[in-house]
Motif scaffolding. Structure first.
Motif, PDB file in Angstrom:
ATOM      1  N   THR A  96       0.845  -1.192   0.000  1.00 16.10           N
ATOM      2  CA  THR A  96       0.000   0.000   0.000  1.00 16.10           C
ATOM      3  C   THR A  96       0.877   1.238   0.000  1.00 16.10           C
ATOM      4  O   THR A  96       2.109   1.141   0.107  1.00 16.10           O
ATOM      5  CB  THR A  96      -0.889   0.012   1.247  1.00 16.10           C
ATOM      6  OG1 THR A  96      -0.037   0.042   2.411  1.00 16.10           O
ATOM      7  CG2 THR A  96      -1.788  -1.219   1.313  1.00 16.10           C
ATOM      8  N   ASP A 215      -5.534   0.431  -3.203  1.00 18.09           N
ATOM      9  CA  ASP A 215      -5.268   1.350  -2.088  1.00 18.09           C
ATOM     10  C   ASP A 215      -5.341   2.809  -2.519  1.00 18.09           C
ATOM     11  O   ASP A 215      -5.884   3.648  -1.793  1.00 18.09           O
ATOM     12  CB  ASP A 215      -3.892   1.042  -1.491  1.00 18.09           C
ATOM     13  CG  ASP A 215      -3.597   1.861  -0.249  1.00 18.09           C
ATOM     14  OD1 ASP A 215      -4.329   1.713   0.744  1.00 18.09           O
ATOM     15  OD2 ASP A 215      -2.643   2.665  -0.279  1.00 18.09           O
ATOM     16  N   THR A 219      -8.076   4.077   0.280  1.00 13.13           N
ATOM     17  CA  THR A 219      -7.492   4.656   1.493  1.00 13.13           C
ATOM     18  C   THR A 219      -6.967   6.063   1.276  1.00 13.13           C
ATOM     19  O   THR A 219      -7.146   6.950   2.125  1.00 13.13           O
ATOM     20  CB  THR A 219      -6.360   3.748   2.003  1.00 13.13           C
ATOM     21  OG1 THR A 219      -6.856   2.426   2.164  1.00 13.13           O
ATOM     22  CG2 THR A 219      -5.808   4.263   3.327  1.00 13.13           C
ATOM     23  N   SER A 223      -7.328   9.992   3.454  1.00 13.52           N
ATOM     24  CA  SER A 223      -6.183  10.377   4.280  1.00 13.52           C
ATOM     25  C   SER A 223      -5.274  11.422   3.661  1.00 13.52           C
ATOM     26  O   SER A 223      -4.387  11.954   4.338  1.00 13.52           O
ATOM     27  CB  SER A 223      -5.339   9.136   4.602  1.00 13.52           C
ATOM     28  OG  SER A 223      -4.881   8.512   3.407  1.00 13.52           O
TER      29      SER A 223
END
Length: 302
Positions: A96, A215, A219, A223
């Motif tokens: 990731t 990813d 994610t 973030s």
């Protein structure tokens, strides 16, 4: 990588390399590393490629950041990220952005110990997923002297269909995307690149860890702003006008630039007349010279 912290200079090395970094193997290519610096402000430049490309991304003949840095007397190393070239891969669950950042933080510490003597610090160039990783490494505030980052081909939001596209890929650790598929998304309109492209770029093609692709469209979205807010070094950011892998417009670019709220200097702009891989377009040389100039400036800004 054997430590060179004592400051002795090794002979300059050019070309591909495979080295050890503790228990890990690291491969890539370099130019001018080990040569005496022209000035104390000269940084060591390390480039991190994106997904589906190896370190050869930065050394395609006629479009080589390595060649252009070398012509200016700037030492540069393009690393193969984990899972690319001979570099030790991460496990699928750790392949990731965050996993790459943790692993490369340690590797770059070893790179600095061996190759950093006489340099002002280390400057990171990151493209696409490599750009997200460069931002994440900077956000970790590494123990080795990072003087700045230059990132491109990464942003805040990918098109909503991206997750469906990547999720439909086979459930295998490494994906080898066909060149014709890559050509459709990595380049802008035909008038933005020369007749020898995209074919010339295929020398840098490489299988990509599937986990990276998932990813970056899951994610990272949640973030990115928080990670960027923890970066405390100068930031150069460019996003291609015709980037087909990200939602790209002036507001998105300004929003990502504004997220670097702790950086002492942010230069963020939409890059006209180029697609995702700005390096491979007609304005690639101008783009790379901007990055190299920013690297020299960053060494004086901290």
């Amino acid at each position: 990588m054997t430590s060179n912290a004592g400051g002795s200079r090794e002979a300059a090395h050019d070309g591909p390399f495979v080295e050890r970094a503790g228990d890990l193997t690291v491969s890539g290519r370099m130019r001018g590393v080990g040569a005496s610096p022209h000035a104390v402000e000269s940084p060591l430049i390390v480039a991190l490629h994106g997904g589906t490309y190896s370190s050869a991304y930065f050394d395609v003949p006629g479009y080589s950041l390595i060649d252009h840095a070398g012509a200016l007397g700037l030492p540069i190393i393009a690393l193969d990220r984990p899972g690319y070239g001979e570099t030790t891969p991460l496990t699928p669950e750790n392949a990731t952005v965050a996993g790459n950042a943790e692993r490369l933080d340690a590797i770059l510490g070893e790179v600095w110990k061996r190759h950093g003597a006489g340099r002002s610090g280390l400057f990171l160039v990151g493209h696409s997923i490599g750009g997200a990783i460069a931002v994440s490494i900077a956000a970790r505030r590494p123990a080795w002297p990072l003087v700045g980052i230059a990132v491109s081909g990464v942003g805040l939001v990918t098109p909503p269909e991206s997750l469906d596209h990547w999720s439909a890929l086979p459930q295998i650790p490494m994906i080898d995307l066909p060149a014709e598929v890559k050509d459709q998304v990595m380049f802008g309109p035909e008038w933005t690149f020369a007749p020898d492209m995209p074919s010339r770029s295929h020398v840098a093609d490489a299988p990509v860890p599937r986990a990276e692709l998932i990813d970056i469209v899951t994610t990272w979205h949640g973030s990115a702003r928080d990670i960027a807010s923890r970066v405390q070094v100068p930031v150069h950011y460019r996003q291609g006008e015709f980037d087909r892998l990200w939602i790209t417009d002036a507001d998105q670019v300004a929003g990502f630039g504004a997220a670097f709220s702790a950086s002492p200097h942010v230069d963020a702009a939409l890059y006209r007349c180029a697609g995702h891989c700005i390096d491979f377009h007609r304005l690639g040389l101008a783009f790379q010279l901007e990055q190299l100039a920013f690297a020299l400036r960053s060494a004086r800004l901290l």
